[in-house]
Design an enzyme around this catalytic site. Sequence first.
Site, PDB file in Angstrom:
ATOM      1  N   GLU A  77     -21.048  59.811 -53.291  1.00  0.00           N
ATOM      2  CA  GLU A  77     -21.986  60.364 -52.322  1.00  0.00           C
ATOM      3  C   GLU A  77     -21.796  61.866 -52.165  1.00  0.00           C
ATOM      4  OE1 GLU A  77     -22.995  56.497 -49.559  1.00  0.00           O
ATOM      5  OE2 GLU A  77     -21.467  57.877 -48.809  1.00  0.00           O
ATOM      6  N   CYS A  94     -21.741  69.274 -49.694  1.00  0.00           N
ATOM      7  CA  CYS A  94     -20.446  68.595 -49.653  1.00  0.00           C
ATOM      8  C   CYS A  94     -20.410  67.650 -50.845  1.00  0.00           C
ATOM      9  CB  CYS A  94     -20.285  67.825 -48.342  1.00  0.00           C
ATOM     10  SG  CYS A  94     -18.762  66.845 -48.252  1.00  0.00           S
ATOM     11  N   CYS A 102     -10.736  56.734 -53.636  1.00  0.00           N
ATOM     12  CA  CYS A 102      -9.600  57.600 -53.322  1.00  0.00           C
ATOM     13  C   CYS A 102      -8.338  56.754 -53.274  1.00  0.00           C
ATOM     14  CB  CYS A 102      -9.827  58.296 -51.978  1.00  0.00           C
ATOM     15  SG  CYS A 102      -8.600  59.581 -51.594  1.00  0.00           S
ATOM     16  N   CYS A 141      -5.857  57.463 -46.257  1.00  0.00           N
ATOM     17  CA  CYS A 141      -5.843  58.044 -44.916  1.00  0.00           C
ATOM     18  C   CYS A 141      -6.530  57.064 -43.967  1.00  0.00           C
ATOM     19  CB  CYS A 141      -6.560  59.392 -44.901  1.00  0.00           C
ATOM     20  SG  CYS A 141      -5.757  60.649 -45.933  1.00  0.00           S
ATOM     21  N   CYS A 195     -10.352  57.578 -42.575  1.00  0.00           N
ATOM     22  CA  CYS A 195     -11.405  57.965 -43.524  1.00  0.00           C
ATOM     23  C   CYS A 195     -11.929  56.749 -44.270  1.00  0.00           C
ATOM     24  CB  CYS A 195     -10.837  58.988 -44.511  1.00  0.00           C
ATOM     25  SG  CYS A 195     -11.990  59.485 -45.815  1.00  0.00           S
ATOM     26  N   GLY A 210     -12.696  61.365 -52.397  1.00  0.00           N
ATOM     27  CA  GLY A 210     -11.606  61.668 -53.306  1.00  0.00           C
ATOM     28  C   GLY A 210     -10.749  62.846 -52.886  1.00  0.00           C
ATOM     29  N   GLU A 211      -9.612  62.981 -53.546  1.00  0.00           N
ATOM     30  CA  GLU A 211      -8.668  64.077 -53.333  1.00  0.00           C
ATOM     31  C   GLU A 211      -8.795  65.057 -54.500  1.00  0.00           C
ATOM     32  OE1 GLU A 211      -6.297  66.908 -52.913  1.00  0.00           O
ATOM     33  OE2 GLU A 211      -6.342  65.523 -51.201  1.00  0.00           O
ATOM     34  N   SER A 224      -6.288  69.380 -44.841  1.00  0.00           N
ATOM     35  CA  SER A 224      -6.561  68.371 -43.811  1.00  0.00           C
ATOM     36  C   SER A 224      -5.234  68.038 -43.141  1.00  0.00           C
ATOM     37  CB  SER A 224      -7.178  67.115 -44.442  1.00  0.00           C
ATOM     38  OG  SER A 224      -8.456  67.386 -44.950  1.00  0.00           O
ATOM     39  N   LEU A 225      -4.984  68.653 -41.997  1.00  0.00           N
ATOM     40  CA  LEU A 225      -3.673  68.544 -41.349  1.00  0.00           C
ATOM     41  C   LEU A 225      -3.637  67.384 -40.345  1.00  0.00           C
ATOM     42  CD1 LEU A 225      -0.887  69.935 -41.185  1.00  0.00           C
ATOM     43  CD2 LEU A 225      -1.797  71.299 -39.303  1.00  0.00           C
ATOM     44  N   ASN A 235     -15.502  61.045 -36.518  1.00  0.00           N
ATOM     45  CA  ASN A 235     -16.660  60.189 -36.762  1.00  0.00           C
ATOM     46  C   ASN A 235     -16.172  58.769 -36.993  1.00  0.00           C
ATOM     47  OD1 ASN A 235     -18.543  62.531 -36.947  1.00  0.00           O
ATOM     48  ND2 ASN A 235     -17.209  63.005 -38.679  1.00  0.00           N
ATOM     49  N   CYS A 283     -18.196  63.847 -41.770  1.00  0.00           N
ATOM     50  CA  CYS A 283     -16.847  63.936 -42.317  1.00  0.00           C
ATOM     51  C   CYS A 283     -16.097  62.624 -42.115  1.00  0.00           C
ATOM     52  CB  CYS A 283     -16.105  65.079 -41.626  1.00  0.00           C
ATOM     53  SG  CYS A 283     -14.458  65.379 -42.262  1.00  0.00           S
TER      54      CYS A 283
END
Length: 358
Positions: A98, A116, A123, A127, A130, A174-175, A229-230, A305, A348
Site C-alpha cells: 500500500e 508515503c 514486515c 512492532c 503497527c 516494511g523496514e 521511530s522512537l 491510529n 500511520c
Amino acid sequence: MTEAAVQQKKDIRKLTADQLKDWMVQHSEQGFRAKQVYEWLWKKSARSFDQMTNLSLKTRQLLDAHFDIRPLAVDQQQKSSDGTIKSSFRLYDGNLVEGVLIPALREADQDRMTACVSSQVGCSLTCKFCATGYMERKRNLDASEIYDQVVEVDRQARENFGAPLTNIVYMGMGEPLLNYRNVLDSVERITSPDGLNMSPKRITVSTAGIAKMIKQLGDDGVKFNLALSLHAANDQKRNQIMPINESNTLKALAEALQYFYRKTGTRVTLEYILFYNFNDTLQDAKELWEFTKRVPAKVNIIEYNPIAEATFKNTDPQTLDKFAAFLESKGVIVNVRRSRGKDIDAACGQLAGKDKAA
C-alpha cells in the site's frame, strides 16, 4: 503473468546503464540506444517497449524477446474525507503493498503533496502498535517497485489536485533499512537527473532503529533525511512495544545517530507516538528530552491510529499539550502531526496490504 513466464525473461530495470549498453552492443545494437532505453525506463516511466517510439520496431522486438518491464498496478483505491488517497498496489508476482498520497491541509502548505511508500511486502519487526507488524514479511521490494509507487502517487496528485508530488516518506509497509540496497537504489533513480530529478532533501527514510545500518547510511554519505521511530526513550518501555530495541538499545541507537550526524551533518527527526497511560507522562517527556541532548534532533509527536490487533489508545489533547510544552520549554523543536486518512485505514501504522477481494 505466471511465475514460469516471468522467469523466462529478465527484469530490464535491474540492469545498470553500463550493463544495458554492453548488452545492446553484444546484440549488434548501437551503444547510444541504451541511453534512450534508460531514459524511457526511468525518466519517462515507460510501461512497455512499444512506448519507446524513437527506437526501431526491430530494436523494440529484440528487447521484448529478452526482457520484461514489471510495473506495479493499482489494485484498489480509496479516498478519505480529508483528501488522502490510499492505493493498494499489486506487484508482478501477485503480492500487495500500500501507498498513500497525503495532500496539504493548511493553506500555507497548499502546494505540498507527500507520497508515503512501502519498502517491503509485510514486515519482520513485529512492532505492537503497527498493523504491518502483524503481517508476515514475504519479500523486499525491488528499487523499481518503490520507484513505481512514487510515479503512480505523483500521477494521482496531478490528476486530483493539479499539483506534482513534492515530498516522499519511506514510512509505508516494511523496514527500509532491512532492504538497504534497494531503498538506496530507488532514491538514486528518484533523485537522478536521468530519473525523476527530485531533491533528496525532499525525501525522508524512517527506521525502527537498526544501529548498524544507520551507521552505514553515514558511511554512504546519503543526502536524504532520516527519521527514527522512537516512541519511548526508556529501554524497558521500548522493548515492550518494539522488540527490535532488545538488540538495538537506546544507547546503541544514540551512538549510531551521532555517527550519522557527524558524517552527513543532517539533523535527525525523532518520531514519537503518545500512547494513553503508557509513554505520555512528564517523566517520559523528560527521558525524551535527555535523549535529544545526545544527538541533534527535532521531535515529531504523532497521533496514534488504533488498529484491530492492539489495545493502545491515543493520549488526550491536554496530556499531549503538556508533553509538547515541556519539550519546547527545554528548547526542543517539536511538531505535532495530526493523522490523515484514518477513515480509510491510510494513517500511520494502519497499512496492512490486505487483499480486500479475498
